[in-house]
Design an enzyme around this catalytic site. Sequence first.
Site, PDB file in Angstrom:
ATOM      1  N   TYR A  94       0.731  -1.330  -0.162  1.00 21.73           N
ATOM      2  CA  TYR A  94      -0.117  -0.164   0.123  1.00 21.73           C
ATOM      3  C   TYR A  94       0.827   1.293   0.110  1.00 21.73           C
ATOM      4  O   TYR A  94       0.708   2.380  -0.833  1.00 21.73           O
ATOM      5  CB  TYR A  94      -1.005   0.125   1.105  1.00 21.73           C
ATOM      6  CG  TYR A  94      -1.625  -1.208   1.365  1.00 21.73           C
ATOM      7  CD1 TYR A  94      -2.469  -1.750   0.326  1.00 21.73           C
ATOM      8  CD2 TYR A  94      -1.876  -2.056   2.507  1.00 21.73           C
ATOM      9  CE1 TYR A  94      -2.890  -2.848   0.337  1.00 21.73           C
ATOM     10  CE2 TYR A  94      -2.615  -3.074   2.412  1.00 21.73           C
ATOM     11  CZ  TYR A  94      -3.329  -3.545   1.516  1.00 21.73           C
ATOM     12  OH  TYR A  94      -3.891  -4.731   1.746  1.00 21.73           O
ATOM     13  N   GLU A 135     -10.193 -11.455   7.895  1.00 23.63           N
ATOM     14  CA  GLU A 135      -9.786 -12.082   6.870  1.00 23.63           C
ATOM     15  C   GLU A 135     -10.810 -12.316   5.748  1.00 23.63           C
ATOM     16  O   GLU A 135     -10.689 -12.487   4.627  1.00 23.63           O
ATOM     17  CB  GLU A 135      -8.775 -13.365   7.539  1.00 23.63           C
ATOM     18  CG  GLU A 135      -7.573 -12.828   7.972  1.00 23.63           C
ATOM     19  CD  GLU A 135      -6.596 -12.260   7.390  1.00 23.63           C
ATOM     20  OE1 GLU A 135      -6.735 -12.523   5.959  1.00 23.63           O
ATOM     21  OE2 GLU A 135      -5.530 -11.891   7.766  1.00 23.63           O
TER      22      GLU A 135
HETATM   23 ZN    ZN Z   1      -4.210 -11.188   6.255  1.00 23.94          ZN
HETATM   24 ZN    ZN Z   2      -2.998  -8.459   4.550  1.00 22.72          ZN
END
Ligand code: ZN
Ligand code: ZN
Length: 349
Positions: free
Chosen positions: A124, A184
């Site tokens: 990022y 997640e």
């Molecule tokens: Zn992860």
């Molecule tokens: Zn991640």
Amino acid sequence: MQKKLLFNPDGTRDLKYQRLVGGKSTNLIEFANVKYDWAEQLYRKMRQFFWIPDEVPLGDDKRQYPKLTEAEQTAYKKTLAFLIFLDSIQVDNLGALALYITAPEVVACLKTQAFFETIHAQSYDYLLTSVVDSITRDEVYTMWKDDANLLTRNKFITDQYQEFIENPNERAFLRSCMADYLLEGIYFYSGFAFFYALGRQDKMGGTVSLIRLIQRDENTHLALFTHILRTLADENSEWFTNDMKQELTSMLMTAVEHEISWGKYVTRNQILGLSDNIIENYIKYLGNMRAESIGLEPPYEKIKHPMPWVDSFAAMNSTKTDFFERRVTNYQKFGGSMNFDKLKPPGSS
Ligand code: ZN
Ligand code: ZN
């Protein structure tokens, strides 16, 4: 709960005494003698997926970004602000859980996951330094201060993490594992779908390649926490009272609500292929699936996957050529050709 000893001299290699928490391991890592085969396999899979963000070229993305619609630029920034926040927090929190886990092969997975979350955070950062100007970059990194929506939803996860760190009891441990699972398995998904919606229009191909690599990793992390929660339910069934199951279901439903309202807020019904309705159905569809995978009742009526094209992006086998597919052989070579001499400390021969 008791923190495990770093080295437990009373431990044994006998698998019948091993448990995910409260087991009798010495803490020596022995991959040929593990209680949890899934952990050994996941460790190998994660390791095999090693990749380097700054090898993905972003020149085209830099040229395309100013030509995106205003709605696309806003969604791009907000989605990155959100991913940066949570992937950064993950790096630290996984170690906090690992202090209580007595299966070395599972700890190996958590530590490897933490390393990959670092690679994601780096990705990022690399995107923001390569694609946008420094003012936009500052805006994204401090967005949690100005955007109440962003802060509320991210705090829902980090509060569970913090609670366990401060009060390490069994309920807080379970809630912290569940928060990981939801992060997640639910939280990232409308964000990923947004980038794939751009990819489908042949926009921001480098960003999409990075996101696909990240999602491939997140799938292994999701598998890890699915196994952790299932194993806890097996070995510590007394923790999973009806009240606790209800609590976990209500956490899941909160995460689904957060993800839907965030998805709508970020895309504003202005991104091609991602209507409010589609986002809502997609996230509820995921919610049902995540509940079932850990033995909870699916909380929503049966829903069909409303945008299967997202999965073909995520699956790494789409017909669109992308960076990863073109360069996969180079990654395999990389391990063998790396010049370790460069890594030696200064002054050593
Ligand atoms: Zn992860
Ligand atoms: Zn991640």
